[in-house]
Scaffold this motif. Structure first.
Motif, PDB file in Angstrom:
ATOM      1  N   ALA A  44      27.548  57.962 124.686  1.00  0.00           N
ATOM      2  CA  ALA A  44      28.027  57.048 123.649  1.00  0.00           C
ATOM      3  C   ALA A  44      26.881  56.586 122.769  1.00  0.00           C
ATOM      4  CB  ALA A  44      28.692  55.831 124.285  1.00  0.00           C
ATOM      5  N   GLU A  45      27.144  56.495 121.475  1.00  0.00           N
ATOM      6  CA  GLU A  45      26.160  55.908 120.566  1.00  0.00           C
ATOM      7  C   GLU A  45      26.045  54.432 120.927  1.00  0.00           C
ATOM      8  OE1 GLU A  45      24.096  54.950 116.783  1.00  0.00           O
ATOM      9  OE2 GLU A  45      25.944  54.019 117.450  1.00  0.00           O
ATOM     10  N   VAL A  46      24.849  53.853 120.751  1.00  0.00           N
ATOM     11  CA  VAL A  46      24.638  52.494 121.257  1.00  0.00           C
ATOM     12  C   VAL A  46      25.581  51.466 120.642  1.00  0.00           C
ATOM     13  CG1 VAL A  46      22.271  52.845 122.021  1.00  0.00           C
ATOM     14  CG2 VAL A  46      22.713  52.219 119.642  1.00  0.00           C
ATOM     15  N   ALA A  47      26.000  51.684 119.389  1.00  0.00           N
ATOM     16  CA  ALA A  47      26.845  50.678 118.742  1.00  0.00           C
ATOM     17  C   ALA A  47      28.284  50.690 119.266  1.00  0.00           C
ATOM     18  CB  ALA A  47      26.853  50.889 117.227  1.00  0.00           C
ATOM     19  N   TRP A  48      28.662  51.729 120.010  1.00  0.00           N
ATOM     20  CA  TRP A  48      30.041  51.793 120.493  1.00  0.00           C
ATOM     21  C   TRP A  48      30.234  51.018 121.799  1.00  0.00           C
ATOM     22  CZ3 TRP A  48      30.306  57.906 120.514  1.00  0.00           C
ATOM     23  CH2 TRP A  48      30.079  58.385 119.213  1.00  0.00           C
ATOM     24  N   ILE A  49      29.123  50.805 122.526  1.00  0.00           N
ATOM     25  CA  ILE A  49      29.258  50.395 123.920  1.00  0.00           C
ATOM     26  C   ILE A  49      29.947  49.027 124.065  1.00  0.00           C
ATOM     27  CG2 ILE A  49      27.984  49.910 126.037  1.00  0.00           C
ATOM     28  CD1 ILE A  49      25.847  51.912 124.905  1.00  0.00           C
ATOM     29  N   ALA A  50      29.506  48.041 123.270  1.00  0.00           N
ATOM     30  CA  ALA A  50      30.096  46.709 123.404  1.00  0.00           C
ATOM     31  C   ALA A  50      31.590  46.743 123.119  1.00  0.00           C
ATOM     32  CB  ALA A  50      29.394  45.732 122.468  1.00  0.00           C
ATOM     33  N   GLU A  51      31.971  47.549 122.118  1.00  0.00           N
ATOM     34  CA  GLU A  51      33.392  47.637 121.774  1.00  0.00           C
ATOM     35  C   GLU A  51      34.191  48.267 122.919  1.00  0.00           C
ATOM     36  OE1 GLU A  51      34.349  50.443 118.709  1.00  0.00           O
ATOM     37  OE2 GLU A  51      36.079  49.281 118.054  1.00  0.00           O
ATOM     38  N   PHE A  52      33.705  49.391 123.449  1.00  0.00           N
ATOM     39  CA  PHE A  52      34.394  50.047 124.560  1.00  0.00           C
ATOM     40  C   PHE A  52      34.484  49.096 125.762  1.00  0.00           C
ATOM     41  CE2 PHE A  52      32.943  54.636 123.279  1.00  0.00           C
ATOM     42  CZ  PHE A  52      33.812  54.588 122.213  1.00  0.00           C
ATOM     43  N   ALA A  53      33.384  48.356 126.005  1.00  0.00           N
ATOM     44  CA  ALA A  53      33.370  47.448 127.150  1.00  0.00           C
ATOM     45  C   ALA A  53      34.391  46.335 126.945  1.00  0.00           C
ATOM     46  CB  ALA A  53      31.972  46.874 127.346  1.00  0.00           C
ATOM     47  N   ALA A  54      34.443  45.790 125.726  1.00  0.00           N
ATOM     48  CA  ALA A  54      35.387  44.707 125.458  1.00  0.00           C
ATOM     49  C   ALA A  54      36.828  45.195 125.581  1.00  0.00           C
ATOM     50  CB  ALA A  54      35.143  44.138 124.063  1.00  0.00           C
ATOM     51  N   LEU A  55      37.048  46.473 125.333  1.00  0.00           N
ATOM     52  CA  LEU A  55      38.396  47.029 125.473  1.00  0.00           C
ATOM     53  C   LEU A  55      38.721  47.378 126.925  1.00  0.00           C
ATOM     54  CD1 LEU A  55      38.350  49.348 122.328  1.00  0.00           C
ATOM     55  CD2 LEU A  55      40.047  47.581 122.751  1.00  0.00           C
ATOM     56  N   GLY A  56      37.731  47.226 127.805  1.00  0.00           N
ATOM     57  CA  GLY A  56      37.978  47.485 129.224  1.00  0.00           C
ATOM     58  C   GLY A  56      37.876  48.943 129.622  1.00  0.00           C
ATOM     59  N   PHE A  57      37.241  49.751 128.793  1.00  0.00           N
ATOM     60  CA  PHE A  57      37.197  51.190 129.066  1.00  0.00           C
ATOM     61  C   PHE A  57      35.984  51.606 129.909  1.00  0.00           C
ATOM     62  CE2 PHE A  57      39.500  51.970 124.786  1.00  0.00           C
ATOM     63  CZ  PHE A  57      40.703  51.629 125.374  1.00  0.00           C
ATOM     64  N   LEU A  58      35.024  50.693 130.113  1.00  0.00           N
ATOM     65  CA  LEU A  58      33.785  51.112 130.763  1.00  0.00           C
ATOM     66  C   LEU A  58      33.603  50.457 132.121  1.00  0.00           C
ATOM     67  CD1 LEU A  58      31.253  51.132 127.796  1.00  0.00           C
ATOM     68  CD2 LEU A  58      32.801  52.932 128.565  1.00  0.00           C
ATOM     69  N   GLU A  59      32.996  51.219 133.002  1.00  0.00           N
ATOM     70  CA  GLU A  59      32.719  50.768 134.357  1.00  0.00           C
ATOM     71  C   GLU A  59      31.409  49.975 134.360  1.00  0.00           C
ATOM     72  OE1 GLU A  59      34.547  50.978 136.877  1.00  0.00           O
ATOM     73  OE2 GLU A  59      33.231  50.723 138.608  1.00  0.00           O
ATOM     74  N   PRO A  60      31.405  48.727 134.866  1.00  0.00           N
ATOM     75  CA  PRO A  60      30.126  48.006 134.968  1.00  0.00           C
ATOM     76  C   PRO A  60      29.237  48.701 135.990  1.00  0.00           C
ATOM     77  CG  PRO A  60      31.996  46.579 135.500  1.00  0.00           C
ATOM     78  CD  PRO A  60      32.529  47.955 135.358  1.00  0.00           C
ATOM     79  N   LEU A  61      27.945  48.801 135.677  1.00  0.00           N
ATOM     80  CA  LEU A  61      27.060  49.601 136.524  1.00  0.00           C
ATOM     81  C   LEU A  61      26.011  48.779 137.246  1.00  0.00           C
ATOM     82  CD1 LEU A  61      26.494  52.503 133.953  1.00  0.00           C
ATOM     83  CD2 LEU A  61      28.117  52.470 135.841  1.00  0.00           C
TER      84      LEU A  61
END
Lengths: 432, 295
Positions: free
Chosen positions: A106-123
């Motif tokens: 993922a490009e760095v600017a996408w990550i916060a958006e994907f995370a806020a949408l609940g699509f990403l696993e916290p690591l």
């Protein structure tokens, strides 16, 4: 009579064909997230990895993946190369539908958006050696106090210059301030020969950001969500670029927006422009140009010149690995991310492609230290500026691109342009 | 009874998405509340708010929508005008008995056979201010180069040129089909009556071509109005939205800003405009035909 029928039939067939063709085209083709096979059968677990690199770059990643599969015979990695420009939307659509890839670059600017949408696993629990990573790259992966991404590569815009051309004009180092920059650029410009001191991209706001920051402006203060783009520094930065174009006339005013990335590269590669702003991703391409292919050392890489008050800045970009929160194979996905992020794997990737690593320890490796492009860019990274991290962070550029273009074409003054940007940003949660 | 399967398929493929799209235009749906495979949707019914926003923008002093509507109208009209005139010209030429007619017809179909996004990208490069084909030709001829994609006027010219090139083959082939269905005996009779070529064209070819031409231009209007690829790939709607049309604008709202409620509203507006346009157009054509010589 026969002729009538023939003509009609011809027209009908044509119409039919068209309606068929029209039905097939369109941007609607669905991404193919592979369904995951059951684990119980003893077959290897199949995980999908969406890569957004260009083909020659993806080839290096594929070598790493082959190595990973050899070490982990129970995991089968399917790498799919998704064009960078489509990946953000494709991932969102696939993630909404529940069949996104297990791992995404993922490009760095996408990550916060994907995370806020609940699509990403916290690591956080797994990702334990974070202190070895560059803080600026790591910052993009954090959202609401959790870490969602492992940085793969980082980048920032640098002042790239043609050493030979500068030396011929009597300059033996890169300009360190914008005043020096003007002197150098003026001396290297000769419009009658289509020879320019600089080539400025006016289409994308990203390439104007160094000017905004080095004159003391900013984008958004994420703590308070106050805009910094409407400050005096930002306006001065914009006006300085226009002065370079209209008063000092050191770059060609072609405003050829859709083509200007390629045109900038073409001018620089052929030696018709002495300086451009670009990132590490462009170096491999630049070195194939006629001004550099016989002498790679001719390519100078320097930090962005300083503004009148000593400020500088360059947008930190880059890419990170993220894991889909609904992936049925998170363990295997993490194993892959971990493997691709080891010191050795990173070193191989960046050395072969001239990219910037995100691990501090990689910068200390002798082979990396011997790579001039990486070490030169390291000096740029030290003064680079992270972009604002918030879910809509990836959306702030649309308004900036439009209004900066309006400013460069003379439709708006710098002040009107930044005010219009703030007005658009209000929809993203910015409080003026 | 026999119609049941057809009605079912129609309902599934046409009416259901249509009704759903219209329904979305009354909501505040965006990517956070649209719901997905794991969470329930939570978007709200907002009544006519989206439509009120559109109206407010339309009448505002610094409206974004008004220039886009004007651009859409210019884009559609100029394109279809050239599609039709050039297409008809070529069809008339190719309808005559000339040697190698099939070869010409095939060659003239090329623009239509190439996927439009490939053509659009190729044209974008030809419009390049420094290295493009057109400016190389202009400078060879001793003329000043044109800032094709950076100047609002020339950018519109550029996208229209691209789309005319793409659209002429369809018009040509369709009109050619129409021309061939006109019985030769009519021309023979006219010739005996002493009608010249121009009179024949005006009183036989044009009226006889009308049914085909009406349908073809109507399709042309609808396609051009909705032509996304050319604009998006050649200019991205720029410079500064000077070549943006309604569909590219709606696309941005949907897939850049992810405001589906608002994007659906634009979709409904596009659909309404096209419905009204088609109805008016067909009625005008029909009215004229009733008055025409042939009936």
């Amino acid at each position: 009579m026969k002729r009538v029928r023939l003509g009609l039939r011809f027209a009908l067939v044509v119409l039919l064909l068209i309606s068929l063709l029209a039905g097939c085209g369109g941007p609607g083709s669905q991404p193919t997230g592979q369904p995951n096979e059951g684990q119980a059968s003893g077959k290897p677990v199949k995980i999908t990895f969406w890569n957004t690199m260009r083909d020659y770059e993806a080839a290096v990643v594929q070598e790493l993946i082959n190595e990973f599969e050899k070490q982990n015979p129970d995991i089968d990695v399917e790498m799919v190369t998704v064009p960078f420009g489509e990946a953000q939307n494709k991932f969102k659509v696939a993630a909404q539908a529940g069949n996104a890839p297990d791992v995404l670059r993922a490009e760095v600017a996408w990550i916060a958006e994907f995370a806020a949408l609940g699509f990403l696993e916290p690591l956080d629990e797994k990702f334990t050696d974070q202190e070895d990573f560059l803080p600026s790259a790591l910052a993009y992966g954090k959202w609401n106090g959790k870490t969602y991404a492992v940085p793969q590569v980082t980048d920032a815009l640098a002042l790239l210059y043609n050493k030979k051309l500068l030396a011929q004009a009597g300059f033996h180092r890169a300009p360190e301030t914008w005043d020096e920059f003007v002197q150098v650029a003026k001396k290297l410009t000769d419009p009658s020969k289509d020879q320019w001191g600089f080539y400025m991209r006016q289409s994308e706001a990203y390439f104007t950001l160094p000017f905004i920051w080095s004159f003391g402006g900013g984008l958004i203060d994420v703590e308070t969500m106050k805009p910094l783009i409407n400050t005096e520094g930002a306006i001065k930065g914009l006006e300085f670029v226009k002065k370079l174009r209209d008063e000092y006339k050191v770059f060609k005013d072609d405003r050829d927006f859709p083509n200007d990335y390629n045109t900038a590269m073409q001018y620089f590669k052929s030696g018709k422009a002495a300086m451009i702003l670009n990132g590490p991703w462009a170096t491999a391409d630049i070195l194939t140009g006629e001004a550099f292919k016989d002498n790679p050392d001719n390519l100078g890489i320097a930090p962005i010149p300083q503004g009148p008050e000593g400020h500088t800045g360059s947008p930190v970009g880059g890419h990170s690995y993220v894991i889909y929160s609904k992936s049925p194979h998170k363990e295997e996905a993490w194993k892959l991310v971990q493997f691709l992020s080891t010191k050795e794997a990173q070193a191989k990737l960046v050395l072969e492609l001239g990219l910037l690593p995100t691990r501090k320890s990689v910068y200390e490796m002798p082979e990396v230290k011997a790579n001039r492009i990486i070490t030169d860019f390291k000096a740029v990274m030290e003064n680079a500026t992270p972009r604002p991290v918030f879910p809509q962070g990836g959306l702030i550029f649309a308004a900036m691109d439009q209004n900066f273009q309006a400013f460069y074409t003379g439709k708006k003054t710098a002040k009107e342009a930044v005010e219009a940007i703030v007005k658009e940003w209000e929809k993203l949660g910015v409080k003026p | 009874m026999f119609l049941t399967p057809v009605a079912l398929v129609m309902a599934l493929l046409v009416f259901f998405p249509l009704v759903q799209g219209i329904a979305f235009s009354f909501t505040d749906m965006n990517q956070y509340n649209m719901g997905n495979a794991f969470s329930e949707p939570s978007y709200q019914f907002v009544g006519l708010e989206n439509y009120r926003n559109v109206w407010a923008d339309l009448v505002a002093a610094d409206s974004t929508l008004r220039p886009i509507l004007v651009q859409t109208a210019i884009w559609t009209f100029v394109n279809v005008f050239f599609h039709f005139t050039i297409g008809l010209g070529l069809a008339l030429l190719l309808n005559r008995p000339i040697r190698g007619r099939t070869v010409y017809r095939l060659l003239l179909l090329v623009p239509w056979a190439v996927p439009s996004f490939i053509s659009a990208l190729a044209w974008r490069w030809m419009f390049n201010g420094s290295y493009g084909f057109f400016n190389l030709v202009l400078t060879e001829l001793g003329l000043p180069p044109i800032n094709w994609l950076g100047d609002p006027f020339w950018a519109m010219v550029a996208v229209i040129m691209t789309n005319v090139w793409l659209g002429v083959p369809f018009m040509m082939v369709t009109l050619l089909g129409g021309l061939q269905s006109i019985p030769r005996s009519l021309y023979e009779a006219a010739e005996i009556d002493g009608a010249g070529r121009w009179k024949q064209f005006w009183h036989i070819t044009l009226p006889m071509l009308k049914p085909v031409a009406t349908v073809a231009t109507l399709l042309g209007i609808i396609w051009t109005f909705n032509m996304f690829n050319v604009i998006y790939l050649v200019t991205q709607g720029g410079p500064v939205q000077a070549t943006e049309i309604l569909v590219t604008f709606a696309y941005r709202e949907a897939f850049q800003n992810w405001n589906f409620g608002m994007a659906s509203t634009y979709g409904v507006i596009i659909l309404s405009i096209l419905l009204v346009l088609s109805a008016v157009y067909l009625r005008a054509m029909k009215a004229e035909r009733v008055e025409g010589v042939m009936d």
